[in-house]
Design a protein around this motif. Structure first.
Motif, PDB file in Angstrom:
ATOM      1  N   GLU A 265       1.056   6.264 -15.345  1.00 43.18           N
ATOM      2  CA  GLU A 265       0.248   7.067 -16.446  1.00 43.18           C
ATOM      3  C   GLU A 265      -1.194   6.684 -16.436  1.00 43.18           C
ATOM      4  N   THR A 266      -1.341   5.242 -16.220  1.00 46.17           N
ATOM      5  CA  THR A 266      -2.729   4.601 -16.453  1.00 46.17           C
ATOM      6  C   THR A 266      -3.552   4.778 -15.160  1.00 46.17           C
ATOM      7  N   TYR A 267      -2.922   4.742 -13.843  1.00 47.39           N
ATOM      8  CA  TYR A 267      -3.547   4.558 -12.662  1.00 47.39           C
ATOM      9  C   TYR A 267      -3.444   5.818 -11.730  1.00 47.39           C
ATOM     10  N   HIS A 268      -2.683   6.840 -12.004  1.00 43.99           N
ATOM     11  CA  HIS A 268      -2.471   7.802 -10.899  1.00 43.99           C
ATOM     12  C   HIS A 268      -3.655   8.717 -10.540  1.00 43.99           C
ATOM     13  N   HIS A 269      -4.529   8.780 -11.560  1.00 48.27           N
ATOM     14  CA  HIS A 269      -5.855   9.506 -11.324  1.00 48.27           C
ATOM     15  C   HIS A 269      -6.912   8.678 -10.387  1.00 48.27           C
ATOM     16  N   LYS A 270      -6.652   7.412 -10.159  1.00 41.85           N
ATOM     17  CA  LYS A 270      -7.535   6.639  -9.265  1.00 41.85           C
ATOM     18  C   LYS A 270      -6.966   6.880  -7.784  1.00 41.85           C
ATOM     19  N   SER A 271      -7.902   6.943  -6.971  1.00 44.34           N
ATOM     20  CA  SER A 271      -7.760   6.938  -5.264  1.00 44.34           C
ATOM     21  C   SER A 271      -7.793   5.557  -4.684  1.00 44.34           C
ATOM     22  N   TYR A 272      -7.042   5.339  -4.117  1.00 44.00           N
ATOM     23  CA  TYR A 272      -6.920   3.860  -3.486  1.00 44.00           C
ATOM     24  C   TYR A 272      -7.152   3.775  -2.100  1.00 44.00           C
ATOM     25  N   LYS A 273      -7.664   2.953  -1.451  1.00 45.30           N
ATOM     26  CA  LYS A 273      -7.449   2.656  -0.078  1.00 45.30           C
ATOM     27  C   LYS A 273      -6.201   1.906   0.564  1.00 45.30           C
ATOM     28  N   THR A 274      -5.457   2.561   0.903  1.00 47.08           N
ATOM     29  CA  THR A 274      -3.968   1.966   1.156  1.00 47.08           C
ATOM     30  C   THR A 274      -4.125   0.633   1.915  1.00 47.08           C
ATOM     31  N   ASP A 275      -4.940   1.029   3.033  1.00 44.65           N
ATOM     32  CA  ASP A 275      -5.132  -0.367   4.003  1.00 44.65           C
ATOM     33  C   ASP A 275      -5.394  -1.583   3.159  1.00 44.65           C
ATOM     34  N   GLU A 276      -6.503  -1.406   2.456  1.00 47.71           N
ATOM     35  CA  GLU A 276      -6.958  -2.788   1.483  1.00 47.71           C
ATOM     36  C   GLU A 276      -5.976  -3.212   0.484  1.00 47.71           C
ATOM     37  N   ILE A 277      -5.353  -2.263  -0.088  1.00 52.49           N
ATOM     38  CA  ILE A 277      -4.374  -2.659  -1.186  1.00 52.49           C
ATOM     39  C   ILE A 277      -3.176  -3.386  -0.611  1.00 52.49           C
ATOM     40  N   ASP A 278      -2.783  -2.960   0.807  1.00 48.24           N
ATOM     41  CA  ASP A 278      -2.006  -3.412   1.551  1.00 48.24           C
ATOM     42  C   ASP A 278      -2.140  -4.902   1.885  1.00 48.24           C
ATOM     43  N   ALA A 279      -3.423  -5.163   2.558  1.00 45.21           N
ATOM     44  CA  ALA A 279      -3.789  -6.473   2.878  1.00 45.21           C
ATOM     45  C   ALA A 279      -3.997  -7.414   1.608  1.00 45.21           C
ATOM     46  N   ASN A 280      -4.485  -6.876   0.686  1.00 42.64           N
ATOM     47  CA  ASN A 280      -4.790  -7.806  -0.550  1.00 42.64           C
ATOM     48  C   ASN A 280      -3.186  -8.100  -1.163  1.00 42.64           C
ATOM     49  N   LEU A 281      -2.292  -7.156  -1.032  1.00 40.73           N
ATOM     50  CA  LEU A 281      -1.105  -7.465  -1.673  1.00 40.73           C
ATOM     51  C   LEU A 281      -0.438  -8.608  -0.960  1.00 40.73           C
ATOM     52  N   GLU A 282      -0.330  -8.423   0.593  1.00 38.46           N
ATOM     53  CA  GLU A 282       0.169  -9.355   1.432  1.00 38.46           C
ATOM     54  C   GLU A 282      -0.339 -10.971   1.345  1.00 38.46           C
ATOM     55  N   GLU A 283      -1.584 -10.853   1.012  1.00 31.79           N
ATOM     56  CA  GLU A 283      -2.208 -12.243   0.664  1.00 31.79           C
ATOM     57  C   GLU A 283      -2.031 -12.601  -0.523  1.00 31.79           C
ATOM     58  N   LEU A 284      -1.895 -11.896  -1.595  1.00 31.70           N
ATOM     59  CA  LEU A 284      -1.656 -12.253  -3.067  1.00 31.70           C
ATOM     60  C   LEU A 284      -0.153 -12.891  -3.105  1.00 31.70           C
ATOM     61  N   LEU A 285       0.617 -12.106  -2.459  1.00 34.44           N
ATOM     62  CA  LEU A 285       2.115 -12.510  -2.342  1.00 34.44           C
ATOM     63  C   LEU A 285       2.364 -13.832  -1.747  1.00 34.44           C
ATOM     64  N   ALA A 286       1.424 -14.224  -0.970  1.00 35.06           N
ATOM     65  CA  ALA A 286       1.546 -15.474  -0.071  1.00 35.06           C
ATOM     66  C   ALA A 286       0.902 -16.459  -0.702  1.00 35.06           C
ATOM     67  N   ASP A 287       0.156 -16.191  -1.729  1.00 35.43           N
ATOM     68  CA  ASP A 287      -0.720 -17.337  -2.418  1.00 35.43           C
ATOM     69  C   ASP A 287      -0.011 -18.125  -3.202  1.00 35.43           C
TER      70      ASP A 287
END
Ligand SMILES: [Zn+2]
Length: 392
Positions: A265-287
Motif C-alpha cells: 500500500e505504501t510503496y507500490h506507486h514508486k518505481s524501482y531499479k530492480t538491479d540496484e535493489i538487488d545489489a543493495n539487498l545482497e550487500e545489506l543481507l551480508a552486512d
C-alpha cells in the motif's frame, strides 16, 4: 438454547462414516444424519499416530471419551446434526473402524478387522455421551466459543471462520487453507503460518481488509454471503506478484512474515531499479552491522533513508572509550574543545572539554554510505551536535 443429553454407541456414530483423505477430514456419520466437520471447524489434526491411537486405547480400556456436543440444526431433509465439539475424537474412531490406521497390541500392529472380535465389540459398543443442542445460530456459535477453551483452543481466525461461516468462508478456505494447493510453497516465502490453522487465510484477509481500512471481522461480515472470493484472491496475488517483481533474487528467509500488505500500500506507486535493489539487498543481507535483516526491505523500498529500520550495530563501549581518550588528549594539547564541531565555532564552547558522559559516538563516514563501525570511523560529538546531525 436447549441441550439434551443423549447416548450413542460408537457403532451408531460411525455408521456410514466417510473420511476424505485429500481434504484431511471426516465428513459424515450416524448413517448420514451427522455432519462431522461443518465448514467452520478445523481440519483433522489427530492423525499423528499418537492422539488418534490414544483415543482407541481409551475405548479399549473402557475409559470415557469425554463429552461430545452436537447441534440439531432442525433441517428436515439432509443431515440434521452437526458436530460442535468432538470432531477429532469421532474422526479418530471412524478412521480406525474403517481401517485407516493401526494400533499396536501385544507387540503386533492391529487394524480394526484384525482385532479379536471381542475387542472389536468393545469398541463398537462403547457409549458416547453427547449433548445435543438446539437454538439460534448466534446462540450456538457464542456457546461454541465458550466450550472450545478445552483441548487445542481455536485461534483467532478459526473462531472468525466459525462466526462468519458461509459460502465466502468455504471458498476462501478452499484457496488459502488447503495445504495441497501448489501455490502454498511460494506463499510460504512471504507469509508465515500454517494453512491448516487458517493462518495464511488470516494474512490474506488482513491485507485486503487493511487496504480498505477495514478489520478482518468487518470484511468477513460484509462478504459472508458472497459465493466467490475474487477480490480477496486478486489482492493477495497482486501483493505477491509485486514482491516478486521488486525483489528479483530468490527469496531470503528475512522476507517471511513481513507486513507485505502494508508495504504494498505504501510503496507500490514508486518505481524501482530492480538491479540496484538487488545489489543493495545482497550487500545489506551480508552486512554484520545490520542487526535487523527484516528491516532491509522497507529500508530499500523507502529509498535508503531510515537506517533505524536496520537497527545498525552501535559502537562498542571500548571503542567509544578509546575514541574519547584520543580526541581529548589531542584537543587539550591544541587548547580547543574535544567536540570537533564545537572547536570549529566561535562560541562559548570553543574550548570546552566535555566528559565522556556528555558525548555520543558518531560515524565519520555515514554508515549508510559505506562507513563501518570501527575505531577509525568513530568520532565523539557533544550531545547537542550529535543530535543536530540527525539520523544518518
Ligand atoms: Zn559540540
Amino acid at each position: 438454547m436447549d441441550t439434551d443429553l443423549q447416548q450413542y454407541t460408537v457403532a451408531e456414530v460411525t455408521k456410514g462414516f466417510v473420511y476424505n483423505e485429500l481434504e484431511g477430514k471426516g465428513l459424515f456419520g450416524l448413517n448420514g444424519d451427522l455432519v462431522i466437520q461443518p465448514e467452520y471447524q478445523r481440519h483433522y489434526i489427530y492423525g499423528d499416530g499418537k492422539k488418534d491411537v490414544a483415543v482407541i486405547d481409551s475405548l479399549l480400556k473402557g475409559y470415557p471419551l469425554g463429552l461430545i456436543y452436537f447441534v440439531d440444526n432442525g433441517v428436515a431433509d439432509g443431515p440434521r446434526l452437526e458436530v460442535l465439539d468432538g470432531q477429532q475424537r469421532i474422526t479418530s474412531v471412524g478412521r480406525f473402524v474403517t481401517g485407516k490406521f493401526a494400533i499396536v497390541r501385544d507387540g503386533r500392529e492391529q487394524t480394526f478387522s484384525s482385532l479379536d472380535p471381542a475387542l472389536q465389540k468393545k469398541i463398537t459398543d462403547s457409549q458416547l455421551l453427547i449433548y445435543v443442542c438446539s437454538g439460534t445460530e448466534t446462540e450456538i456459535k457464542e456457546w461454541f466459543q465458550t466450550i472450545n477453551i478445552a483441548g487445542v483452543p481455536l485461534n483467532k481466525q478459526e473462531l472468525r471462520n466459525a462466526i462468519y461461516s458461509g459460502p465466502f468462508v468455504t471458498a476462501a478456505k478452499a484457496e488459502f487453507s488447503n495445504s495441497q494447493n501448489a501455490l502454498q510453497q511460494k506463499w510460504a516465502h512471504f507469509v508465515k503460518g500454517d494453512p491448516k490453522r487458517q493462518e495464511v487465510l488470516e494474512v490474506a484477509l488482513e491485507w485486503v481488509a487493511s487496504s480498505k481500512d477495514q478489520s478482518i471481522d468487518g470484511y468477513m461480515a460484509a462478504h459472508r454471503q458472497d459465493s466467490g472470493i475474487n477480490e480477496l484472491k486478486s489482492y493477495f496475488t497482486t501483493v505477491i506478484d509485486w514482491i516478486d517483481a521488486v525483489f528479483i533474487a530468490p527469496p531470503d528467509k528475512a522476507m517471511r512474515g513481513l507486513d507485505w500488505g502494508a508495504l504494498y500500500e505504501t510503496y507500490h506507486h514508486k518505481s524501482y531499479k530492480t538491479d540496484e535493489i538487488d545489489a543493495n539487498l545482497e550487500e545489506l543481507l551480508a552486512d554484520p552491522a545490520v542487526k535487523n535483516p527484516k528491516g532491509i526491505y522497507e529500508y530499500l523500498l523507502g529509498g535508503k533513508e531510515d537506517t533505524r529500520l536496520l537497527d545498525v550495530r552501535l559502537f562498542e563501549p571500548s571503542t567509544k572509550k578509546q575514541a574519547y581518550a584520543q580526541q581529548t588528549k589531542k584537543a587539550q594539547a591544541a587548547g580547543v574543545s574535544n567536540c570537533p564541531l564545537c572547536a570549529q565555532g566561535s562560541n562559548a564552547n570553543k574550548t570546552r572539554i566535555y566528559k565522556q558522559t556528555e558525548m555520543e559516538a558518531d560515524h565519520v563516514a555515514a554508515w549508510s554510505r559505506g562507513g563501518d563501525t570501527s575505531l577509525a570511523n568513530c568520532e565523539m560529538l557533544c550531545v547537542p551536535h550529535n543530535r543536530s546531525k540527525g539520523n544518518r
